[in-house]
Write an enzyme that holds these catalytic residues in place. Structure first.
Site, PDB file in Angstrom:
ATOM      1  N   GLN A   1     -14.229   2.547   1.174  1.00 17.76           N
ATOM      2  CA  GLN A   1     -13.577   2.161  -0.084  1.00 17.76           C
ATOM      3  C   GLN A   1     -13.283   3.399  -0.925  1.00 17.76           C
ATOM      4  O   GLN A   1     -14.175   4.217  -1.177  1.00 17.76           O
ATOM      5  CB  GLN A   1     -14.475   1.195  -0.870  1.00 17.76           C
ATOM      6  CG  GLN A   1     -13.803   0.677  -2.138  1.00 17.76           C
ATOM      7  CD  GLN A   1     -14.652  -0.351  -2.876  1.00 17.76           C
ATOM      8  OE1 GLN A   1     -15.819  -0.582  -2.534  1.00 17.76           O
ATOM      9  NE2 GLN A   1     -14.061  -0.959  -3.892  1.00 17.76           N
TER      10      GLN A   1
ATOM     11  N   ASN B   1     -12.809  -3.071   2.561  1.00 22.61           N
ATOM     12  CA  ASN B   1     -13.698  -1.913   2.612  1.00 22.61           C
ATOM     13  C   ASN B   1     -14.644  -1.963   1.412  1.00 22.61           C
ATOM     14  O   ASN B   1     -14.207  -2.240   0.290  1.00 22.61           O
ATOM     15  CB  ASN B   1     -12.885  -0.621   2.585  1.00 22.61           C
ATOM     16  CG  ASN B   1     -11.972  -0.482   3.799  1.00 22.61           C
ATOM     17  OD1 ASN B   1     -12.316  -0.924   4.887  1.00 22.61           O
ATOM     18  ND2 ASN B   1     -10.808   0.117   3.608  1.00 22.61           N
TER      19      ASN B   1
ATOM     20  N   HIS C   1     -10.273  -5.209  -3.398  1.00 19.56           N
ATOM     21  CA  HIS C   1      -8.945  -5.494  -2.830  1.00 19.56           C
ATOM     22  C   HIS C   1      -9.103  -5.799  -1.352  1.00 19.56           C
ATOM     23  O   HIS C   1     -10.011  -5.296  -0.694  1.00 19.56           O
ATOM     24  CB  HIS C   1      -7.992  -4.312  -3.041  1.00 19.56           C
ATOM     25  CG  HIS C   1      -8.550  -3.011  -2.573  1.00 19.56           C
ATOM     26  ND1 HIS C   1      -9.462  -2.278  -3.313  1.00 19.56           N
ATOM     27  CD2 HIS C   1      -8.366  -2.323  -1.430  1.00 19.56           C
ATOM     28  CE1 HIS C   1      -9.795  -1.192  -2.648  1.00 19.56           C
ATOM     29  NE2 HIS C   1      -9.157  -1.186  -1.496  1.00 19.56           N
ATOM     30  N   LEU C   2      -8.181  -6.591  -0.864  1.00 15.56           N
ATOM     31  CA  LEU C   2      -8.158  -6.953   0.554  1.00 15.56           C
ATOM     32  C   LEU C   2      -6.882  -6.359   1.157  1.00 15.56           C
ATOM     33  O   LEU C   2      -5.792  -6.515   0.605  1.00 15.56           O
ATOM     34  CB  LEU C   2      -8.170  -8.477   0.680  1.00 15.56           C
ATOM     35  CG  LEU C   2      -8.092  -9.085   2.088  1.00 15.56           C
ATOM     36  CD1 LEU C   2      -8.855 -10.424   2.100  1.00 15.56           C
ATOM     37  CD2 LEU C   2      -6.652  -9.339   2.513  1.00 15.56           C
TER      38      LEU C   2
ATOM     39  N   ASP D   1       0.847  -1.189   0.000  1.00 12.17           N
ATOM     40  CA  ASP D   1       0.000   0.000   0.000  1.00 12.17           C
ATOM     41  C   ASP D   1       0.888   1.246   0.000  1.00 12.17           C
ATOM     42  O   ASP D   1       1.884   1.321   0.716  1.00 12.17           O
ATOM     43  CB  ASP D   1      -0.925   0.000   1.224  1.00 12.17           C
ATOM     44  CG  ASP D   1      -2.081   0.973   1.056  1.00 12.17           C
ATOM     45  OD1 ASP D   1      -3.229   0.519   0.921  1.00 12.17           O
ATOM     46  OD2 ASP D   1      -1.831   2.206   1.042  1.00 12.17           O
TER      47      ASP D   1
END
Ligand code: 5GP
Ligand code: ZN
Length: 112
Positions: free
Chosen positions: A92, A85, A98-99, A30
């Site tokens: 989100q 999310n 995505h996780l 991230d």
């Protein structure tokens, strides 16, 4: 999807370092990490959110790879958190499923 940043990572239009990749899923760091370990586990196929998943095997791939990666990296020793999310109130911001895989601090419960 042409204007989706995660699709651009998947198709090579925008270069990114892959932590892991197979034909179904890829993993990146991230850009704004919320813990010392913060990966995004992303299906290659464009699916806008968790609410749009129709094929349950998507979950086994995304969650399965996330847990495999976490255990391979030893994150299960102290623990880790997985978050998906969904939608505006769900937090989100990127409309491609995505996780988040997070580890390296105590997250507590309930979430803020
Ligand atoms: P969401 O808020 O949709 O659950 O999570 C989106 C995540 O994508 C955020 O944690 C954000 O920091 C991350 N992100 C957004 N743009 C980029 C990018 O260009 N590169 C990477 N590696 N992560 C990004
Ligand atoms: Zn996409």
């Amino acid at each position: 999807m042409s204007d989706c940043i995660f699709c651009k990572f998947a198709n090579g239009e925008i270069p990114v370092e892959f932590v892991y990749r197979d034909e179904d899923v890829f993993v990146i760091r991230d850009i704004n990490p919320q813990a010392s370990t913060h990966f995004l586990v992303i299906p290659t196929q464009h699916i806008a959110s968790s609410a749009e998943v129709t094929d349950p095997s998507v979950w086994s791939k995304v969650v399965g790879r996330a847990v495999e990666l976490a255990c391979k990296m030893g994150l299960d020793r102290d623990g880790f958190r997985m978050v998906v999310n969904t939608g505006e109130q769900g937090g989100q911001t990127v409309p491609h499923l995505h996780l988040h895989l997070l580890s390296g601090r105590n997250f507590g419960w309930p979430p803020g």
